[in-house]
Scaffold this motif. Structure first.
Motif, PDB file in Angstrom:
ATOM      1  N   ALA A 252       0.814  -1.223   0.000  1.00 28.34           N
ATOM      2  CA  ALA A 252       0.000   0.000   0.000  1.00 28.34           C
ATOM      3  C   ALA A 252       0.844   1.268   0.000  1.00 28.34           C
ATOM      4  O   ALA A 252       0.492   2.248  -0.659  1.00 28.34           O
ATOM      5  CB  ALA A 252      -0.949   0.004   1.202  1.00 28.34           C
TER       6      ALA A 252
ATOM      7  N   ARG B 293      -0.819   6.190  -7.127  1.00 26.64           N
ATOM      8  CA  ARG B 293      -2.256   6.447  -7.286  1.00 26.64           C
ATOM      9  C   ARG B 293      -2.494   7.532  -8.335  1.00 26.64           C
ATOM     10  O   ARG B 293      -1.740   8.491  -8.411  1.00 26.64           O
ATOM     11  CB  ARG B 293      -2.857   6.880  -5.950  1.00 26.64           C
ATOM     12  CG  ARG B 293      -4.357   6.894  -5.969  1.00 26.64           C
ATOM     13  CD  ARG B 293      -4.965   7.040  -4.601  1.00 26.64           C
ATOM     14  NE  ARG B 293      -4.437   6.173  -3.561  1.00 26.64           N
ATOM     15  CZ  ARG B 293      -4.730   4.886  -3.421  1.00 26.64           C
ATOM     16  NH1 ARG B 293      -5.528   4.297  -4.282  1.00 26.64           N
ATOM     17  NH2 ARG B 293      -4.222   4.194  -2.422  1.00 26.64           N
TER      18      ARG B 293
ATOM     19  N   ARG C 218       1.891   1.650  -3.545  1.00 28.52           N
ATOM     20  CA  ARG C 218       0.706   1.857  -4.385  1.00 28.52           C
ATOM     21  C   ARG C 218       0.175   3.281  -4.234  1.00 28.52           C
ATOM     22  O   ARG C 218      -0.246   3.907  -5.200  1.00 28.52           O
ATOM     23  CB  ARG C 218      -0.357   0.819  -4.007  1.00 28.52           C
ATOM     24  CG  ARG C 218      -1.440   0.649  -5.029  1.00 28.52           C
ATOM     25  CD  ARG C 218      -2.365  -0.517  -4.728  1.00 28.52           C
ATOM     26  NE  ARG C 218      -2.907  -0.484  -3.391  1.00 28.52           N
ATOM     27  CZ  ARG C 218      -2.716  -1.421  -2.460  1.00 28.52           C
ATOM     28  NH1 ARG C 218      -2.001  -2.490  -2.713  1.00 28.52           N
ATOM     29  NH2 ARG C 218      -3.249  -1.305  -1.264  1.00 28.52           N
ATOM     30  N   ASP C 219       0.210   3.821  -3.018  1.00 32.27           N
ATOM     31  CA  ASP C 219      -0.278   5.186  -2.785  1.00 32.27           C
ATOM     32  C   ASP C 219       0.511   6.222  -3.574  1.00 32.27           C
ATOM     33  O   ASP C 219      -0.033   7.223  -4.010  1.00 32.27           O
ATOM     34  CB  ASP C 219      -0.230   5.530  -1.298  1.00 32.27           C
ATOM     35  CG  ASP C 219      -1.295   4.803  -0.495  1.00 32.27           C
ATOM     36  OD1 ASP C 219      -2.244   4.249  -1.107  1.00 32.27           O
ATOM     37  OD2 ASP C 219      -1.172   4.767   0.749  1.00 32.27           O
TER      38      ASP C 219
END
Length: 130
Positions: free
Chosen positions: A25, A32, A28-29
């Motif tokens: 995460a 985004r 991934r952030d």
């Protein structure tokens, strides 16, 4: 996932989205808002700009401004995009026997590396480190 017919653009996109969802995460952030698009092959304009003669040699492309070059003052003209090219990916799949999902994931991760401003050489070094 076994295929009896060549995977479609949507099949490749689904694999890429699954691979993206599996990225930690925190990483991934930072990606985004980057679009993932699957096309059959790179177009002539892309190939010419990259100095590539054979469209089968290009499995993916990061189009955008790497994070290392972005400024908070920049006004984005279009979203950063990771392009995956279905036909070259399928050719590599057939030639290498590599699991298709793993191959799609590797191309996606490679292009995410470009999002972070890494060169092909940097990415290759990271991939070969133990």
């Amino acid at each position: 996932m076994r295929h009896t017919t060549p995977p479609s653009l949507d099949d490749i996109l689904e694999m890429a989205e699954q691979a993206f969802a599996a990225i930690p995460a925190t990483l991934r952030d930072k990606v985004r808002g980057t679009a993932i698009v699957v096309e059959e092959t790179a177009d002539d304009e892309v190939l010419e700009a990259m100095g590539i003669e054979n469209p089968w040699e290009l499995t993916g492309l990061y189009r955008g401004t790497p994070l290392t070059q972005k400024s908070v003052l920049d006004v984005p003209l279009e979203p950063d995009t990771i392009l995956l090219f279905r036909e070259p990916i399928l050719l590599e799949w057939v030639e290498t026997g590599e699991e298709l999902f793993k191959l799609v994931r590797n191309v996606l991760i490679h292009e995410i590396g470009h999002h972070f401003g890494l060169s092909d050489a940097d990415i290759d070094r990271l991939e070969t480190e133990d």
